[in-house]
Motif scaffolding. Structure first.
Motif: not given
Length: 298
Positions: A48-56
């Protein structure tokens, strides 16, 4: 386990992923360019990317392993490079902690890397985890890196900081810089040759990064290096012996200072670490002796 990894496509991360997948874990790897690794996506591995929803993404994670950071080798540390080295470590760590804070379910453990540079030049002194930090640039990076990770403790997450020595394996790190000279019979020690090197085989490093997943008593900083540090002169001799090459062409420290400036410190500073906390916790190194490690690699 479900494990979140940064730096999972780098020199150490590739080997770490292989080990974790063999153990049956499910991995989510954050990278700047996930499309580059689309062919490696599978049921038990996603990029995944650093711009994805990391909290989710963090909601289902049991552990986070943070290895992200700009390479410190092979370039002069201009102000711009220093900023990149610092920011790449601190910002990624802060972003991970923020994602943990926003998630309802927190991971059990945050394994956030640090480095032997925390201690700086210490001559012949034997260095355990209780030693204070130095006051140079690398020590400052390590201090701020660890400090950023410690904010996860306020969320109830166990934080461990592996302070990693010089990693040995083909394809990266200090060894990659030294092998060509020996191959062409012009190898030898770097700097005075009297400085201690705290080294670790990449396999042992990856096992030591996985170790806190299984040993839930381990917390805080722990040194990751073989229990037998050697001087640079000894290192060059053993490397030459393993490659059947002489070790006689020393690279003087002043030459490195001219070429690399402050960036020569990782190989010219003397850091004689001992992995006390790992050994007390029962960790066993596969490669305790340098000759065995280099013979396995080369």
């Amino acid at each position: 386990m479900n494990i979140f990894i940064t730096g999972g496509t780098g020199f150490v991360g590739i080997e770490l992923r292989t080990m974790l997948l063999k153990e049956g874990h499910n991995l989510v790897i954050i990278t700047r360019n996930p499309k580059k690794y689309e062919d490696e996506n599978a049921k038990n591995q996603r990029f995944i990317s650093w711009d994805d929803d990391l909290a989710s993404e963090m909601e289902n994670m049991d552990a986070v392993i943070n290895l992200a950071g700009e390479n410190i080798f092979g370039q002069r540390w201009t102000d711009h490079v220093k900023k990149r080295i610092m920011d790449s470590r601190i910002r990624s760590t802060e972003q991970l902690v923020e994602a943990m804070g926003a998630a309802q379910n927190k991971p059990d453990v945050f394994i956030s890397a640090s480095a032997s540079g925390y201690y700086g030049h210490r001559g012949d002194d034997i260095i355990t985890e209780e030693e204070p930090p130095a006051d140079d640039f690398l020590a400052g990076v390590c201090k701020e890196w660890e400090k950023a990770s410690h904010k996860a403790k306020e969320l109830g997450v166990r934080v461990v900081n592996p302070r990693i020595g010089i990693v040995l394996e083909k394809g990266g790190g200090a060894l990659e810089k030294m092998i060509p000279a020996f191959r062409f019979f012009i190898g030898g020690p770097i700097g005075t040759g009297e400085q201690y090197m705290s080294w670790v085989h990449r396999q042992d490093l990856c096992e030591a990064l996985i170790f806190p997943l299984k040993n839930k008593e381990l917390a805080g900083p722990y040194n990751v290096c073989a229990p037998t540090p050697v001087t640079m002169k000894e290192f060059a001799k053993v490397l030459g012996d393993v490659m059947s090459r002489p070790s006689m062409f020393r690279v003087p420290k002043f030459v490195l200072d001219i070429v690399l400036g402050e960036a020569s410190k990782p190989v010219t500073d003397s850091i004689r670490m001992q992995p006390n906390k790992l050994q007390v916790a029962g960790f066993e190194f596969r490669f305790e002796e340098l000759e065995e490690a280099l013979a396995d690699i080369l």
